[in-house]
Design a protein around this motif. Structure first.
Motif, PDB file in Angstrom:
ATOM      1  N   SER A   1       4.209  23.282 -50.600  1.00  0.00           N
ATOM      2  CA  SER A   1       3.759  24.676 -50.554  1.00  0.00           C
ATOM      3  C   SER A   1       4.422  25.473 -51.675  1.00  0.00           C
ATOM      4  N   ALA A   2       3.912  26.668 -51.922  1.00  0.00           N
ATOM      5  CA  ALA A   2       4.490  27.534 -52.947  1.00  0.00           C
ATOM      6  C   ALA A   2       5.941  27.865 -52.619  1.00  0.00           C
ATOM      7  N   GLU A   3       6.238  28.078 -51.340  1.00  0.00           N
ATOM      8  CA  GLU A   3       7.616  28.383 -50.946  1.00  0.00           C
ATOM      9  C   GLU A   3       8.527  27.177 -51.173  1.00  0.00           C
ATOM     10  N   GLU A   4       8.044  26.000 -50.869  1.00  0.00           N
ATOM     11  CA  GLU A   4       8.851  24.795 -51.108  1.00  0.00           C
ATOM     12  C   GLU A   4       9.093  24.585 -52.598  1.00  0.00           C
ATOM     13  N   GLN A   5       8.079  24.858 -53.411  1.00  0.00           N
ATOM     14  CA  GLN A   5       8.269  24.764 -54.862  1.00  0.00           C
ATOM     15  C   GLN A   5       9.295  25.792 -55.334  1.00  0.00           C
ATOM     16  N   ARG A   6       9.269  26.981 -54.758  1.00  0.00           N
ATOM     17  CA  ARG A   6      10.248  28.008 -55.135  1.00  0.00           C
ATOM     18  C   ARG A   6      11.671  27.566 -54.791  1.00  0.00           C
ATOM     19  N   LEU A   7      11.829  26.951 -53.624  1.00  0.00           N
ATOM     20  CA  LEU A   7      13.152  26.468 -53.224  1.00  0.00           C
ATOM     21  C   LEU A   7      13.667  25.404 -54.188  1.00  0.00           C
ATOM     22  N   LEU A   8      12.777  24.490 -54.599  1.00  0.00           N
ATOM     23  CA  LEU A   8      13.192  23.449 -55.540  1.00  0.00           C
ATOM     24  C   LEU A   8      13.561  24.051 -56.889  1.00  0.00           C
ATOM     25  N   SER A   9      12.756  24.974 -57.378  1.00  0.00           N
ATOM     26  CA  SER A   9      13.046  25.605 -58.669  1.00  0.00           C
ATOM     27  C   SER A   9      14.384  26.322 -58.630  1.00  0.00           C
ATOM     28  N   LYS A  10      14.651  27.017 -57.540  1.00  0.00           N
ATOM     29  CA  LYS A  10      15.930  27.719 -57.402  1.00  0.00           C
ATOM     30  C   LYS A  10      17.083  26.720 -57.390  1.00  0.00           C
ATOM     31  N   SER A  11      16.900  25.608 -56.676  1.00  0.00           N
ATOM     32  CA  SER A  11      17.952  24.586 -56.604  1.00  0.00           C
ATOM     33  C   SER A  11      18.262  24.006 -57.974  1.00  0.00           C
ATOM     34  N   TRP A  12      17.230  23.637 -58.702  1.00  0.00           N
ATOM     35  CA  TRP A  12      17.447  22.994 -60.002  1.00  0.00           C
ATOM     36  C   TRP A  12      17.786  24.005 -61.100  1.00  0.00           C
ATOM     37  N   GLY A  13      17.519  25.256 -60.835  1.00  0.00           N
ATOM     38  CA  GLY A  13      17.827  26.258 -61.846  1.00  0.00           C
ATOM     39  C   GLY A  13      19.240  26.781 -61.760  1.00  0.00           C
ATOM     40  N   ASP A  14      19.817  26.780 -60.552  1.00  0.00           N
ATOM     41  CA  ASP A  14      21.145  27.352 -60.359  1.00  0.00           C
ATOM     42  C   ASP A  14      22.251  26.490 -60.936  1.00  0.00           C
ATOM     43  N   ASP A  15      22.109  25.180 -60.825  1.00  0.00           N
ATOM     44  CA  ASP A  15      23.198  24.281 -61.193  1.00  0.00           C
ATOM     45  C   ASP A  15      22.586  23.006 -61.758  1.00  0.00           C
ATOM     46  N   THR A  16      23.070  22.590 -62.912  1.00  0.00           N
ATOM     47  CA  THR A  16      22.497  21.399 -63.551  1.00  0.00           C
ATOM     48  C   THR A  16      23.076  20.109 -62.987  1.00  0.00           C
ATOM     49  N   SER A  17      24.133  20.192 -62.182  1.00  0.00           N
ATOM     50  CA  SER A  17      24.712  18.968 -61.617  1.00  0.00           C
ATOM     51  C   SER A  17      23.831  18.444 -60.490  1.00  0.00           C
ATOM     52  N   LEU A  18      23.873  17.147 -60.292  1.00  0.00           N
ATOM     53  CA  LEU A  18      23.070  16.523 -59.248  1.00  0.00           C
ATOM     54  C   LEU A  18      23.672  16.791 -57.876  1.00  0.00           C
ATOM     55  N   THR A  19      22.808  16.944 -56.876  1.00  0.00           N
ATOM     56  CA  THR A  19      23.256  17.023 -55.490  1.00  0.00           C
ATOM     57  C   THR A  19      23.038  15.664 -54.825  1.00  0.00           C
ATOM     58  N   ILE A  20      23.630  15.518 -53.644  1.00  0.00           N
ATOM     59  CA  ILE A  20      23.446  14.280 -52.879  1.00  0.00           C
ATOM     60  C   ILE A  20      21.966  14.058 -52.587  1.00  0.00           C
ATOM     61  N   GLU A  21      21.232  15.135 -52.359  1.00  0.00           N
ATOM     62  CA  GLU A  21      19.798  15.008 -52.058  1.00  0.00           C
ATOM     63  C   GLU A  21      18.971  14.683 -53.293  1.00  0.00           C
ATOM     64  N   ASP A  22      19.525  14.868 -54.501  1.00  0.00           N
ATOM     65  CA  ASP A  22      18.816  14.491 -55.725  1.00  0.00           C
ATOM     66  C   ASP A  22      18.856  12.983 -55.977  1.00  0.00           C
ATOM     67  N   ILE A  23      19.854  12.310 -55.441  1.00  0.00           N
ATOM     68  CA  ILE A  23      20.059  10.895 -55.770  1.00  0.00           C
ATOM     69  C   ILE A  23      18.856  10.026 -55.374  1.00  0.00           C
ATOM     70  N   PRO A  24      18.273  10.175 -54.169  1.00  0.00           N
ATOM     71  CA  PRO A  24      17.073   9.381 -53.861  1.00  0.00           C
ATOM     72  C   PRO A  24      15.901   9.690 -54.787  1.00  0.00           C
ATOM     73  N   LEU A  25      15.782  10.946 -55.245  1.00  0.00           N
ATOM     74  CA  LEU A  25      14.707  11.293 -56.173  1.00  0.00           C
ATOM     75  C   LEU A  25      14.931  10.590 -57.505  1.00  0.00           C
ATOM     76  N   LEU A  26      16.165  10.558 -57.928  1.00  0.00           N
ATOM     77  CA  LEU A  26      16.513   9.852 -59.159  1.00  0.00           C
ATOM     78  C   LEU A  26      16.179   8.365 -59.030  1.00  0.00           C
ATOM     79  N   ASP A  27      16.492   7.801 -57.868  1.00  0.00           N
ATOM     80  CA  ASP A  27      16.208   6.379 -57.647  1.00  0.00           C
ATOM     81  C   ASP A  27      14.709   6.125 -57.612  1.00  0.00           C
ATOM     82  N   GLU A  28      13.961   7.038 -57.019  1.00  0.00           N
ATOM     83  CA  GLU A  28      12.502   6.900 -56.983  1.00  0.00           C
ATOM     84  C   GLU A  28      11.946   6.845 -58.407  1.00  0.00           C
TER      85      GLU A  28
END
Length: 710
Positions: free
Chosen positions: A399-426
């Motif tokens: 959804s648009a709100e979910e996309q906004r949450l992701l953009s905010k997450s990746w925009g605030d901090d360039t370091s990887l989060t624990i939840e980013d690791i499975p996406l990286l593996d994918e």
């Protein structure tokens, strides 16, 4: 004990002599000597490490059986030892002959008259705890002590989990010695010993089939770095060191994340819908890459249009993973270009001459490399920082709100989060590895055609090895996806894994046996059915063996009754084990707190003054920095009476000496403390959709004292 330690010293000297002999073989001056040296030194080092690790509680058990069955006592230890005559001096706890040490009960003594547990400091016996299992046997054996289990449960906790090898109970032993194939699922409520039983199972499997499990590797996955540091001593103390311990933020070799996303973002990143988003992302044209190529050859102007390049990209993608197509790219481009050669001079020169001239033309090389560059997963994940790109690949999925949450997450901090690791593996698996060159291919010239096309790595060589679309030199990863598999995968706190994390872990265990440990009532994932489906897919086709543990050994009965009442009050479908130990001390509940710092300081001081082990201060995520600052400023905790200093932000850099630690609710997963102070429990409950389960977990971490500050 004296005999065993003499033999231990002899075994250590034998291992050292083997190492010396191995080094001398290496000086023979031929390849065979070097091979012998490496093998001998490796075996010697492994044996010395095993002997060194075994010193803590080397001998811990004795079995006295019916005299007609075995007149000699059997001694049980962390490793097996034989005397100079090769007679058994000490039986490894995992050996079949030692199984009865754990399986015998008063109801089913299995010919055991007395079971004795020895508590030792180095080579000195400091305590004896006996159990008479066959009261009808004619014996004059003395019975000493209050019982090994109760003695073990009453000890103070420190910052590490300890082996329970001396006090494994019968229901736990069944799970430890379960069949090696398939999936062993260990369930049970808080404090039932699920984690430590699973770790002992890993040690047991290594003992029973060392070639398989050491050769293929054993991977142990836990929820956090704090947890992994808590359990890291257990397996070495059992003589096992050939095991990979990784938190969920460290599953990919060479990548480490310690920071969690806020719950709403974590819920999006963990959803299985992200599989489709990552698939689309891996198929996109690299941002900034060219959309057209034009070159004049002989009498023809050759043009690669955006439409032609799009069609070609889809054709290449249909043949497999993106990076695996690198050797085909140049040949595919040249095919499209050659079909545009119409002039007589060009046709007369022929296809081979055309290919040779294009491959030696820097303009074509630069275009080919920039149009289809070798990609790594972190670079591609970075594309999603662009909201327009994210909108394109997430259209119809998020959804648009979910996309906004992701953009905010990746925009605030360039370091990887624990939840980013499975996406990286994918993305790693969607992109694939860059093909490795064979010996025959290395012998070919830079511009030679290989089977299936021109080798893209040679194009990189021709482009002076410095070009990359991101402005940095590209280098292939040192760890390849085909190296991810293990022979056994152990997953702890499995109820918390998101669907995307199950996909990541499942890739490591396709050919593995599994041990899965968890309690659904403690889950921090809000959609259990989605996670259960992902878990079933990860272990598909493997036989399931289920074991349930029903006794709470961690909490006092007073603390667990309070936690169980909370679980029932808030509607958790909790597995409620029976707590076997009572302290007579009820949890302390303080409500209406106005001066939170003073109340916290008083509560921590009170508990730290009454227990000899660790104290956990559990706080809402939003208050973590604040409480850490308080703790650091309180002089009485800078160096307490035991000499143990208080920890500041222990989830990032905990020390084995830290006695008082500040943790969030999720950080406490799998841990235990002598005392717990829970700061603002209602805020912990309110901070996520699964806050009730998280608070239930928090309330079950204390072994002796519990205080809540509301």
């Amino acid at each position: 004990m004296d005999r065993v330690y003499v033999q231990l010293a002899n075994s250590a000297r034998a291992a050292q002599e083997l190492a010396r002999e191995g080094h001398s073989r290496g000086r023979l001056g031929h390849e065979g000597g070097l091979v012998e040296r490496d093998a001998m030194v490796f075996q010697a080092a492994k044996r010395m490490a095993q002997l060194d690790a075994a010193h803590e509680g080397l001998v811990f058990g004795r079995l006295d059986l019916l005299p007609e069955l075995d007149p000699e006592p059997r001694y049980i230890g962390r490793i097996g030892l034989r005397d100079a005559n090769r007679d058994s001096l000490l039986i490894d706890w995992r050996a079949p002959a030692a199984a009865v040490f754990y399986q015998a009960t008063a109801a089913e003594p299995h010919s055991v008259v007395r079971r004795r547990v020895l508590r030792c400091t180095g080579p000195q016996v400091v305590g004896v705890e006996d159990e008479l299992l066959d009261a009808e046997a004619e014996t004059d054996l003395p019975i000493v002590g209050e019982g090994a289990l109760i003695a073990q449960l009453s000890r103070a906790r420190d910052r590490s989990m300890h082996s329970i090898v001396a006090t494994i109970q019968a229901e736990q032993d069944k799970a430890i010695r379960a069949p090696g194939k398939g999936v062993v699922a260990i369930s049970g409520g808080p404090g039932t010993g699920k984690t430590v039983v699973a770790l002992h199972r890993a040690a047991y499997l290594l003992y029973t089939d060392r070639r398989r499990y050491e050769g293929g590797g054993v991977l142990i996955i836990g929820p956090s770095g704090v947890f992994m540091r808590y359990i890291e001593r257990v397996l070495p103390s059992l003589g096992e060191t050939a095991i990979a311990l990784r938190s969920l933020g460290e599953v990919i070799d060479g990548v480490r994340a310690t920071r969690h996303d806020e719950p709403a973002v974590a819920d999006v990143k963990g959803s299985e819908r992200m599989t489709e988003v990552m698939r689309r992302t891996a198929r996109q044209q690299a941002p900034g890459s060219p959309n057209e190529f034009r070159i004049f050859w002989r009498d023809d102007t050759i043009v690669l249009t955006a439409g032609q390049l799009g069609t070609l990209r889809r054709q290449l993608m249909s043949q497999g993973r993106r990076n695996r197509q690198l050797p085909r790219v140049a040949h595919a481009l040249l095919d499209v270009m050659w079909r545009q050669v119409r002039g007589e001079r060009g046709r007369d020169r022929g296809r081979e001459a055309f290919d040779d001239e294009m491959l030696s033309d820097q303009r074509f090389v630069d275009f080919a490399v920039s149009w289809w560059p070798p990609l790594d997963a972190p670079e591609v994940l970075g594309w999603m920082r662009d909201p327009e790109f994210l909108s394109r690949v997430a259209d119809g999925v998020l959804s648009a709100e979910e996309q906004r949450l992701l953009s905010k997450s990746w925009g605030d901090d360039t370091s990887l989060t624990i939840e980013d690791i499975p996406l990286l593996d994918e993305l790693r698996y969607a992109l694939g590895d860059v093909p490795a060159k064979t010996e025959d291919e290395r012998d070919l010239d830079d511009t030679s055609l290989l089977e299936g096309g021109v080798d893209m790595q040679e194009l990189l060589t021709a482009a002076d090895r410095e070009y990359a679309p991101s402005g940095r030199a590209w280098a292939p990863p040192t760890h390849r996806i085909e190296d991810d598999g293990f022979a056994h995968v152990l997953v702890d706190e499995a109820q918390d894994l998101t669907p995307m994390q199950w996909r990541m872990v499942g890739r490591r265990g396709r050919a593995a046996s599994w041990t899965i440990v968890g309690d659904p009532a403690q889950s921090s994932w809000p959609v259990p059915a989605e996670s259960a489906s992902a878990r079933a897919t990860a272990t598909e086709g493997k036989e399931l063996h289920e074991f349930h543990l029903s006794t709470n050994y961690r909490n006092s009965s007073e603390i667990y009754e309070y936690a169980a009442a909370y679980a029932q009050r808030v509607g958790l479908d909790a597995d409620l084990p029976t707590a076997v130990r009572s302290t007579g001390v009820e949890p302390k509940v303080v409500t209406g707190v106005t001066d939170l710092e003073s109340a916290t300081r008083e509560a921590v001081a009170e508990i730290a003054g009454q227990v000899g082990g660790t104290v956990g201060v559990v706080v809402p995520v939003a208050r973590r920095s604040e409480v850490n600052a308080w703790l650091a400023s309180w002089p009485e905790f800078a160096d307490d009476a035991t000499g143990a200093r208080a920890a500041v932000d222990s989830s990032v850099a905990p020390s084995g000496e830290d006695r008082i630690v500040v943790l969030t609710g999720l950080d406490t997963k799998g841990l235990e403390f002598d005392g717990i102070v829970v700061v603002r429990p209602q805020e912990i409950e309110d901070e996520s959709a699964t806050g009730k389960a998280t608070l239930y977990v928090v309330l079950t971490r204390a072994t002796q004292l519990l205080t809540t500050l509301g």
